[in-house]
Design a protein around this motif. Sequence first.
Motif, short mmCIF file in Angstrom:
data_model
loop_
_atom_site.label_atom_id
_atom_site.label_comp_id
_atom_site.label_asym_id
_atom_site.label_seq_id
_atom_site.Cartn_x
_atom_site.Cartn_y
_atom_site.Cartn_z
N TYR A 11 0.81 -1.22 0.00
CA TYR A 11 0.00 0.00 0.00
C TYR A 11 0.85 1.28 0.00
CZ TYR A 11 -3.64 -3.34 0.70
OH TYR A 11 -4.48 -4.41 0.51
N HIS A 12 2.16 1.13 -0.12
CA HIS A 12 3.01 2.33 -0.24
C HIS A 12 2.74 3.00 -1.58
CE1 HIS A 12 5.66 2.70 3.17
NE2 HIS A 12 5.92 1.40 3.15
N SER A 13 2.83 4.30 -1.59
CA SER A 13 2.67 5.05 -2.83
C SER A 13 3.87 4.77 -3.75
CB SER A 13 2.61 6.54 -2.53
OG SER A 13 3.88 7.00 -2.07
N PRO A 14 3.69 4.98 -5.06
CA PRO A 14 4.84 4.83 -5.97
C PRO A 14 6.01 5.74 -5.56
CG PRO A 14 2.80 4.98 -7.22
CD PRO A 14 2.45 5.27 -5.78
N GLU A 15 5.70 6.92 -5.03
CA GLU A 15 6.76 7.85 -4.60
C GLU A 15 7.55 7.26 -3.43
OE1 GLU A 15 3.60 9.77 -6.77
OE2 GLU A 15 3.43 8.82 -4.80
N LYS A 17 7.86 4.05 -2.67
CA LYS A 17 8.62 2.92 -3.16
C LYS A 17 9.88 3.38 -3.90
CE LYS A 17 4.74 -0.29 -3.52
NZ LYS A 17 3.87 -1.06 -4.41
N LYS A 18 9.74 4.42 -4.71
CA LYS A 18 10.88 4.95 -5.46
C LYS A 18 11.94 5.49 -4.49
CE LYS A 18 11.87 8.30 -9.17
NZ LYS A 18 12.88 9.15 -8.56
N LYS A 19 11.48 6.23 -3.49
CA LYS A 19 12.39 6.82 -2.51
C LYS A 19 13.18 5.71 -1.80
CE LYS A 19 12.21 10.40 1.05
NZ LYS A 19 11.35 11.30 1.83
N MET A 20 12.48 4.68 -1.35
CA MET A 20 13.16 3.58 -0.65
C MET A 20 14.11 2.83 -1.59
SD MET A 20 10.36 2.00 2.00
CE MET A 20 8.89 2.20 1.00
N ALA A 21 13.67 2.60 -2.82
CA ALA A 21 14.51 1.89 -3.79
C ALA A 21 15.82 2.65 -4.04
CB ALA A 21 13.76 1.69 -5.10
N GLU A 22 15.75 3.98 -3.88
CA GLU A 22 16.95 4.82 -4.05
C GLU A 22 17.78 4.90 -2.77
OE1 GLU A 22 15.29 8.51 -5.46
OE2 GLU A 22 14.91 7.71 -7.46
N GLY A 23 17.35 4.17 -1.72
CA GLY A 23 18.10 4.15 -0.47
C GLY A 23 17.82 5.32 0.44
N ILE A 24 16.72 6.03 0.19
CA ILE A 24 16.35 7.19 1.00
C ILE A 24 15.30 6.76 2.02
CG2 ILE A 24 15.39 9.53 0.98
CD1 ILE A 24 16.29 9.61 -2.05
N PRO A 25 15.59 6.92 3.32
CA PRO A 25 14.61 6.52 4.33
C PRO A 25 13.35 7.39 4.26
CG PRO A 25 16.76 6.92 5.34
CD PRO A 25 16.83 7.40 3.91
N LEU A 26 12.21 6.79 4.56
CA LEU A 26 10.96 7.55 4.63
C LEU A 26 10.93 8.36 5.91
CD1 LEU A 26 8.34 4.88 3.48
CD2 LEU A 26 9.57 6.56 2.08
N ASN A 27 10.21 9.49 5.85
CA ASN A 27 10.03 10.31 7.05
C ASN A 27 8.54 10.28 7.44
OD1 ASN A 27 8.65 12.17 5.36
ND2 ASN A 27 10.55 13.24 4.91
N ASP A 28 8.21 10.98 8.51
CA ASP A 28 6.82 10.99 8.99
C ASP A 28 5.87 11.46 7.90
OD1 ASP A 28 7.85 10.19 11.41
OD2 ASP A 28 7.44 12.07 12.44
N GLU A 29 6.25 12.48 7.17
CA GLU A 29 5.39 13.03 6.11
C GLU A 29 5.09 11.98 5.03
OE1 GLU A 29 6.12 16.37 2.80
OE2 GLU A 29 6.32 17.12 4.85
N ARG A 31 5.11 8.68 5.60
CA ARG A 31 4.43 7.53 6.18
C ARG A 31 2.99 7.79 6.61
NH1 ARG A 31 9.77 6.43 8.95
NH2 ARG A 31 10.60 4.57 7.93
N ILE A 32 2.66 9.01 7.02
CA ILE A 32 1.33 9.27 7.60
C ILE A 32 0.19 8.93 6.63
CG2 ILE A 32 -0.21 11.04 8.55
CD1 ILE A 32 1.99 9.98 10.52
N PRO A 33 0.21 9.37 5.36
CA PRO A 33 -0.90 8.99 4.46
C PRO A 33 -1.01 7.48 4.29
CG PRO A 33 0.42 10.76 3.49
CD PRO A 33 1.16 10.27 4.70
N TRP A 34 0.12 6.80 4.24
CA TRP A 34 0.17 5.34 4.12
C TRP A 34 -0.48 4.70 5.35
CZ3 TRP A 34 4.20 2.50 6.97
CH2 TRP A 34 4.28 1.14 6.64
N LEU A 35 -0.13 5.18 6.54
CA LEU A 35 -0.70 4.63 7.77
C LEU A 35 -2.19 4.90 7.87
CD1 LEU A 35 2.25 5.69 10.06
CD2 LEU A 35 1.58 3.31 9.59
#
Length: 158
Positions: A11-15, A17-29, A31-35
Amino acid sequence: LGWKFYDADDYHSPENKKKMAEGIPLNDEDRIPWLCALHDILRREDSSRENAILACSALKKMYRRVLVSGASAIESNQPEQPGENAALKILFVHLDGPIDIIAGRLAKRRGHFMPPELLKSQFDTLEPPRAPERFITVSLEKSLPEIVLEIERAIFQG
């Protein structure tokens, strides 16, 4: 258990998934819509009187509060009052283990968007559950059958 199963990663957004695939950790901003979307799924199942399991890295207490109470948990830092906004009854299972065991398991995973290099950022973000949260902690050093049995006991005896 015969319960519906949801993998939060689906249920992660494409954005995200892309961010994580690039090795960039997610922040609260990120994660909140996903949660909030995950809370809506759990709320729907609860409304249908269905039990469900959600595999989710709800790393922070605030994230777990969003899963229980939805967006209202973000606006209020106050604990949920009985009868107020009917919070979902969720048992959180904190799968706990040394970083090297988890890293070894991640290294064997194929085709997933989150690279093992992000594991340290997840450990850095982790706020293990504690009272008054409703949770159990299960060691990842146990065998899979032992882990499942411990979770089943907590569900049916708790």
